[in-house]
Design a protein around this motif. Structure first.
Motif, PDB file in Angstrom:
ATOM      1  N   LEU A 105       0.825  -1.212   0.000  1.00 24.91           N
ATOM      2  CA  LEU A 105       0.000   0.000   0.000  1.00 24.91           C
ATOM      3  C   LEU A 105       0.861   1.264   0.000  1.00 24.91           C
ATOM      4  O   LEU A 105       0.552   2.246  -0.692  1.00 24.91           O
ATOM      5  CB  LEU A 105      -0.932   0.009   1.217  1.00 24.91           C
ATOM      6  N   MET A 106       1.964   1.244   0.772  1.00 22.91           N
ATOM      7  CA  MET A 106       2.817   2.437   0.885  1.00 22.91           C
ATOM      8  C   MET A 106       3.616   2.696  -0.388  1.00 22.91           C
ATOM      9  O   MET A 106       3.895   3.849  -0.732  1.00 22.91           O
ATOM     10  CB  MET A 106       3.783   2.285   2.061  1.00 22.91           C
ATOM     11  N   THR A 107       3.987   1.618  -1.080  1.00 23.83           N
ATOM     12  CA  THR A 107       4.870   1.788  -2.242  1.00 23.83           C
ATOM     13  C   THR A 107       4.130   1.788  -3.578  1.00 23.83           C
ATOM     14  O   THR A 107       4.605   2.377  -4.551  1.00 23.83           O
ATOM     15  CB  THR A 107       5.941   0.679  -2.264  1.00 23.83           C
ATOM     16  N   LYS A 108       2.960   1.099  -3.640  1.00 24.31           N
ATOM     17  CA  LYS A 108       2.290   0.955  -4.944  1.00 24.31           C
ATOM     18  C   LYS A 108       0.963   1.697  -5.047  1.00 24.31           C
ATOM     19  O   LYS A 108       0.453   1.885  -6.148  1.00 24.31           O
ATOM     20  CB  LYS A 108       2.073  -0.530  -5.246  1.00 24.31           C
ATOM     21  N   VAL A 109       0.367   2.059  -3.905  1.00 31.25           N
ATOM     22  CA  VAL A 109      -0.923   2.765  -3.948  1.00 31.25           C
ATOM     23  C   VAL A 109      -0.743   4.218  -3.519  1.00 31.25           C
ATOM     24  O   VAL A 109      -1.084   5.142  -4.254  1.00 31.25           O
ATOM     25  CB  VAL A 109      -1.980   2.046  -3.071  1.00 31.25           C
ATOM     26  N   ALA A 110      -0.168   4.430  -2.315  1.00 31.17           N
ATOM     27  CA  ALA A 110       0.140   5.810  -1.886  1.00 31.17           C
ATOM     28  C   ALA A 110       1.149   6.395  -2.877  1.00 31.17           C
ATOM     29  O   ALA A 110       2.095   5.724  -3.290  1.00 31.17           O
ATOM     30  CB  ALA A 110       0.713   5.797  -0.478  1.00 31.17           C
ATOM     31  N   GLY A 111       0.918   7.648  -3.265  1.00 26.88           N
ATOM     32  CA  GLY A 111       1.799   8.299  -4.244  1.00 26.88           C
ATOM     33  C   GLY A 111       1.299   8.166  -5.674  1.00 26.88           C
ATOM     34  O   GLY A 111       1.863   8.746  -6.596  1.00 26.88           O
TER      35      GLY A 111
END
Length: 555
Positions: free
Chosen positions: A301-307
């Protein structure tokens, strides 16, 4: 209809058919079958059934999500729930099995020679099991609602009908073998996604060994985003809340009536101990995997969705936004989804992870079937606990001791149907998250049955007046603290409603001891029965002496 829906539906319907088929094949024909499966379940299969009974919707659906959102503080759930089995296996289960009754209220009624204590214990069993079952039925609603893309409330009612049928039909005998099948399905469904995520992210198929390296990377990501570090302790509550929650879950495990009754389904004290050992192994498989699940899901979630750009979010986000369990909002209007703008309910992390990690339709369907197995297996065990407390401990042992076997089975089956429907109505609008509702049930067990059973087994001086006072005071203190903390904002040392059991247990132990010492001691016969519980099954304690069953006296 899309492929994912058809695959998920096929897997779910196949497992439902399996559960109902097992229940019909193992239909309870006698009360001993209905309540304790004829006391003939082998320890390894009883361990699996205990694992399924134990790994509820809260464990399967909510555990990894709770750890993902709470980080270090979520470990209180794992340590409390696992540690509780050690307490139960060594402190209570073999002794309760040697006493040879059907239910916890029956043990309390006979150990303290009191119909009043029996009825109070039966009512408390119904309260605890009912509270717990609301969480399970709510969980089944989340799963069925997502699967069939219908309202979660309608999903809950479908779960209610299924549970009412196979629990009422098969009784404990049917439920035991249904739970063995449900354990196999839920553990396969839980392990496959976490093993594939581990392979995707670290190249190692052993998630229990590989997720540690992710924790360091997440610490760097947390610092970059300026949020509290994932593995920093006591960021979501006080140190006292962590300890109180851990104690409540541990002691609650050792006092839960629907778990204790599983140890009555084996033939001997030794088999009860081995059941506990097998259960620990089977439960450990899921609980050791939950922190890995949480770490991998959070990392993706932090690397592929957030951002990501809001307009280009993966397709799975829309489906979960529609359920109301995921919120995505562009708070600062830059068109990019920040981590702080992603609000994910802890009840959907496991269910959504196969979609988040793009693991394919079969795995998504399998996880849905596993989640249903977890919710249904525990709900079935809870309904048997409610039924036996009313039909056996109140109706048969107090109201109608001359009732025929056929009449007792009929009352037991109808009490399951009514209890399931009533719990389902409350689960349509549950009073909290699944893990929170379940924690209240544990707090009630900690404040009532844990002190009563520990003193009942290990202190021969504990008497009927002491246990009655202890049960009532423990129940009152626990309920008052839950309501005061949840609705009144009242806390002691930062301990919130989920840690209420620590106060209930302290009050119940003190009350039981003070009242017992202030009133007359139990009869010599009862005191000897209590001492006898501490010896292996082949030994008998009588008149201050220990005898073997073959008639030889022990020095």
């Amino acid at each position: 209809m899309d492929t994912q829906f058809l695959v998920s539906l096929t897997i779910i319907l196949a497992t439902f058919a399996l559960y109902i088929g097992i229940a019909i094949y193992n239909k309870a024909k006698a009360t001993s079958d209905f309540y304790v499966a004829g006391r003939g379940v082998p320890p390894i299969f009883n361990g699996m059934a205990i694992g399924a009974d134990w790994m509820s919707a809260a464990s399967f659906i909510g555990m990894a999500g709770t750890i993902m959102l709470l980080g270090y503080d979520g470990l209180a759930y794992i340590m409390g729930w696992t540690g509780g089995y050690l307490l139960l296996t060594f402190l209570l289960a073999p002794q309760l099995r040697k006493y040879g009754r059907y239910t916890v209220p029956e043990f309390i009624g006979d150990r303290f020679d009191s119909h009043t204590a029996r009825v109070i214990a039966a009512v408390i069993t119904i309260i605890i099991s009912f509270t717990y079952s609301i969480g399970q039925l709510s969980g089944s609603g989340v799963v069925i609602g997502r699967l069939f893309e219908i309202d979660a409330k309608l999903g809950t009612m479908i779960g209610v009908v299924l549970i009412a049928f196979y629990a009422a039909f098969g009784g404990m005998k049917g439920i035991t073998w249904t739970q063995v099948a449900q354990y196999i399905i839920l553990i396969i469904a839980y392990l496959i996604p976490v093993i594939f995520m581990s392979l995707q992210i670290t190249g190692n198929p052993m998630p229990w060994l590989s997720y540690g390296e992710l924790v360091g990377k997440m610490g760097e990501l947390d610092r970059e985003l300026g949020i509290s570090e994932y593995f920093a302790p006591f960021t979501n509550g006080t140190k006292w809340q962590f300890l109180a929650l851990m104690f409540t879950l541990m002691a609650g495990t050792a006092g839960l009536p629907h778990v204790i009754v599983r140890f009555y389904t084996v033939s001997t004290m030794k088999a009860a101990r081995w059941s506990g050992a097998w259960a620990l192994l089977f439960i450990g498989l899921l609980y050791l995997s939950a922190p890995a699940y949480a770490a991998f899901s959070r990392f993706i979630l932090m690397t592929k969705v957030a951002g990501s750009k809001i307009a280009e979010l993966p397709a799975w986000t829309k489906t979960w936004v529609d359920t109301g369990k995921l919120q995505v909002a562009d708070g600062n209007g830059d068109g990019i989804l920040q981590w702080s703008e992603l609000v994910i309910s802890n009840d959907i992390v496991v269910m959504a992870t196969p979609e988040i990690a793009n693991l394919g339709v079969f795995v998504i369907g399998l996880v849905a079937a596993g989640a249903m197995a977890a919710a249904l297996s525990t709900a079935g065990g809870l309904m048997i606990a409610i039924s036996s407390s009313f039909a056996h401990d109140i109706y048969y042992r107090v109201m109608k001791p001359n009732a025929t076997e056929k009449k007792r089975l009929s009352v037991a089956r109808w009490s399951i149907v009514i209890a399931t429907l009533f719990a389902g109505l409350i689960a349509l609008n549950p009073p909290g998250a699944i893990t929170q509702i379940v924690a209240w049930a544990f707090a009630l067990a900690t404040g009532t049955f844990f002190p009563a059973l520990v003193l009942g087994v290990w202190w021969k001086r504990s008497n009927s007046k002491g246990v009655i006072a202890g049960l009532l005071v423990g129940l009152g203190v626990t309920l008052m603290y839950i309501f005061a903390a949840k609705y009144g904002g009242f806390t002691i040392l930062g301990i919130i409603d989920t840690g209420a059991g620590v106060f209930g247990a302290a009050a119940a132990f003190l009350t039981n001891i003070i009242v017992s010492l202030s009133t007359e001691a139990p009869s010599q016969k009862i005191q000897e029965e209590v001492i006898d519980l501490r010896y292996p099954e082949q030994m008998v304690y009588k008149n201050g002496e220990v005898w073997m069953n073959d008639g030889t006296k022990q020095l």
